[in-house]
Design an enzyme around this catalytic site. Structure first.
Site, short mmCIF file in Angstrom:
data_model
loop_
_atom_site.label_atom_id
_atom_site.label_comp_id
_atom_site.label_asym_id
_atom_site.label_seq_id
_atom_site.Cartn_x
_atom_site.Cartn_y
_atom_site.Cartn_z
CB ILE A 154 -0.91 0.04 1.25
CG1 ILE A 154 -1.60 -1.31 1.48
CG2 ILE A 154 -1.94 1.16 1.14
CD1 ILE A 154 -2.32 -1.41 2.82
CB SER A 155 1.47 4.00 -2.29
OG SER A 155 0.21 4.32 -2.83
N GLY A 156 1.37 5.44 0.58
CA GLY A 156 0.77 6.56 1.33
C GLY A 156 0.14 6.18 2.65
CB CYS A 157 0.73 3.47 4.98
SG CYS A 157 0.11 2.32 3.75
CB SER A 158 2.52 8.78 6.75
OG SER A 158 2.03 9.69 5.80
CB SER A 159 -1.96 10.56 7.27
OG SER A 159 -1.76 10.86 5.89
CE1 TYR A 204 -7.35 14.38 -5.44
CE2 TYR A 204 -9.71 14.64 -5.76
CZ TYR A 204 -8.65 13.96 -5.20
OH TYR A 204 -8.89 12.85 -4.42
P1 NAD Z 1 -3.98 11.82 3.26
O1 NAD Z 1 -3.30 13.08 2.91
O2 NAD Z 1 -4.13 11.49 4.69
O3 NAD Z 1 -3.24 10.58 2.55
C1 NAD Z 1 -2.49 10.69 1.37
C2 NAD Z 1 -1.14 10.06 1.61
O4 NAD Z 1 -0.36 10.07 0.40
C3 NAD Z 1 -0.34 10.81 2.68
O5 NAD Z 1 0.11 9.90 3.65
C4 NAD Z 1 0.79 11.43 1.89
O6 NAD Z 1 1.99 11.56 2.64
C5 NAD Z 1 0.95 10.40 0.77
N1 NAD Z 1 1.74 10.89 -0.36
C6 NAD Z 1 1.66 12.08 -1.02
N2 NAD Z 1 2.61 12.15 -1.96
C7 NAD Z 1 3.30 10.98 -1.92
C8 NAD Z 1 4.40 10.43 -2.66
N3 NAD Z 1 5.01 11.12 -3.61
N4 NAD Z 1 4.84 9.18 -2.33
C9 NAD Z 1 4.25 8.48 -1.36
N5 NAD Z 1 3.22 8.94 -0.61
C10 NAD Z 1 2.75 10.18 -0.89
O7 NAD Z 1 -5.41 11.85 2.57
P2 NAD Z 1 -6.42 10.64 2.24
O8 NAD Z 1 -7.75 11.26 2.19
O9 NAD Z 1 -6.21 9.48 3.12
O10 NAD Z 1 -5.99 10.27 0.73
C11 NAD Z 1 -5.77 8.94 0.28
C12 NAD Z 1 -6.30 8.79 -1.13
O11 NAD Z 1 -7.70 8.96 -1.10
C13 NAD Z 1 -5.76 9.83 -2.12
O12 NAD Z 1 -5.46 9.19 -3.34
C14 NAD Z 1 -6.93 10.78 -2.29
O13 NAD Z 1 -6.91 11.40 -3.55
C15 NAD Z 1 -8.09 9.84 -2.13
N6 NAD Z 1 -9.37 10.46 -1.80
C16 NAD Z 1 -9.48 11.29 -0.71
C17 NAD Z 1 -10.70 11.89 -0.45
C18 NAD Z 1 -10.87 12.84 0.71
O14 NAD Z 1 -11.88 13.52 0.76
N7 NAD Z 1 -9.94 12.89 1.66
C19 NAD Z 1 -11.81 11.63 -1.27
C20 NAD Z 1 -11.68 10.77 -2.35
C21 NAD Z 1 -10.44 10.19 -2.59
#
Ligand code: NAD
Length: 308
Positions: free
Chosen positions: A7-12, A152
């Site tokens: 899974i990518s982006g798991c810090s939050s 976006y």
């Molecule tokens: P979030 O910001 O908590 O999570 C996004 C994560 O991606 C973060 O941990 C961030 O550090 C990471 N990230 C950004 N650039 C990166 C890179 N270059 N390499 C690796 N990691 C990277 O927000 P979220 O809402 O959990 O978003 C997760 C996914 O859900 C995203 O793709 C977002 O577009 C999608 N999404 C979010 C919403 C919303 O309303 N929050 C709605 C629909 C879809």
């Protein structure tokens, strides 16, 4: 044997929740590789993972915008990736005139090319083994455009087109693709983003556009997150189901309270119904938008309540 899930982006947000839920699967079906760009931020994930850490969950560095980082990460994984979840993503909100091309390109580099980079890396292995599942965290904005979110939405449309096209070929290799489409999700990130843009300058933007953005869009957007927003936990639950299903769907929306809005586009192929309704809701009846959304939130959409 447990399936390896990267899974990518798991810090939050959604990525963190998904990693934890999969790692704590009661049937222990998954070995989770939870990745993040900055390992300095792993504390929250590790705390949430609890006993799963080092057992069914490992944390690894991965920047989806870097070839080297992707190669390095994959070389450290024992065995092969069975399930790839493209979750990392960034948002961009505001009047187009006030946004830099560099900021827009960063959105595509992360959301679109980041996912493509990972897919290219895991696909040869999946094809060889004639099995695999690629999950993509898209958005309802991958299905329909939303005012002041042009870039976006475009990045998510790009993902939808790319993965729908790829799904046809991959069926031949027994590899499934699933586009998960959340509506508004109340993550820390969204709150901060809306906070930042409410004070941002957006140089070069005319006064009318700025006031539409600040006085109409931002309050409506806050209301939307408040009234129909889901938690990252709820979205993660839907993704866990998608990953666990024997015949995963190509598309899955996560928020039933938002589907009346996505249905507007499906109902009228000319596109007018969706664009005109969105326009009216924002520019003509902003109060009604909030009211309508509250109706959506309490599932009484079919019997709208009119102002007294
Ligand atoms: P979030 O910001 O908590 O999570 C996004 C994560 O991606 C973060 O941990 C961030 O550090 C990471 N990230 C950004 N650039 C990166 C890179 N270059 N390499 C690796 N990691 C990277 O927000 P979220 O809402 O959990 O978003 C997760 C996914 O859900 C995203 O793709 C977002 O577009 C999608 N999404 C979010 C919403 C919303 O309303 N929050 C709605 C629909 C879809």
């Amino acid at each position: 044997a447990p399936r390896t899930v990267l899974i990518s982006g798991c810090s939050s947000g959604i990525g963190l929740e998904l990693a934890v839920q999969l790692a704590r699967d009661p049937r222990q079906r998954y070995q989770v590789v939870a990745t993040m760009r900055d390992l300095g931020k792993k504390g929250t994930l590790e705390a949430a993972a609890g006993e799963a850490l080092g057992q069914t969950l490992t944390v690894a560095q991965l920047d989806v915008c870097s070839d080297e980082s992707v190669a390095q990460c994959l070389s450290c994984i024992q065995g092969e990736v069975d399930v790839l979840v493209n979750n990392a993503g960034v948002g961009l909100v505001g009047p187009l005139e006030g946004l830099s091309l560099a900021a827009m390109q960063n959105v595509f580099d992360t959301n679109f090319f980041g996912a493509v980079r990972l897919v290219k890396a895991v696909l040869p292995g999946m094809k060889r083994r004639r099995q695999g599942h690629i999950v993509v965290v898209s958005s309802v904005m991958g299905l329909q455009g939303v005012v002041f979110n042009e870039v976006y939405a475009a990045s998510k449309f790009a993902m939808e087109g790319f993965f729908e096209s790829l799904a046809v070929q991959l069926l031949q290799f027994n590899i499934f693709i699933s586009l998960v489409e959340p509506g508004p999700v109340a993550t820390e990130f969204e709150g901060k983003l809306l906070e930042q843009v409410s004070t941002a300058e957006f140089p070069g933007t005319d006064g009318d556009t700025l006031s539409y953005f600040r006085d109409l869009y931002l309050p409506a957007s806050r209301e939307l997150f408040h009234s129909v927003g889901q938690s990252p936990q709820d979205v993660a639950k839907v993704i866990v189901k998608v990953i666990g299903s024997a015949r995963p769907p190509l598309r899955r929306q996560t928020n039933a309270r938002y589907t009346p809005l996505t249905a507007l586009k499906a109902m009228d192929p000319s596109g007018s119904l969706y664009v005109q309704t969105s326009h009216r809701l924002l520019f003509r009846w902003p109060r009604l938008l909030n009211l309508g959304l509250r109706c959506l939130a309490c599932s009484c959409f079919r019997t709208p309540v009119w102002p007294r």
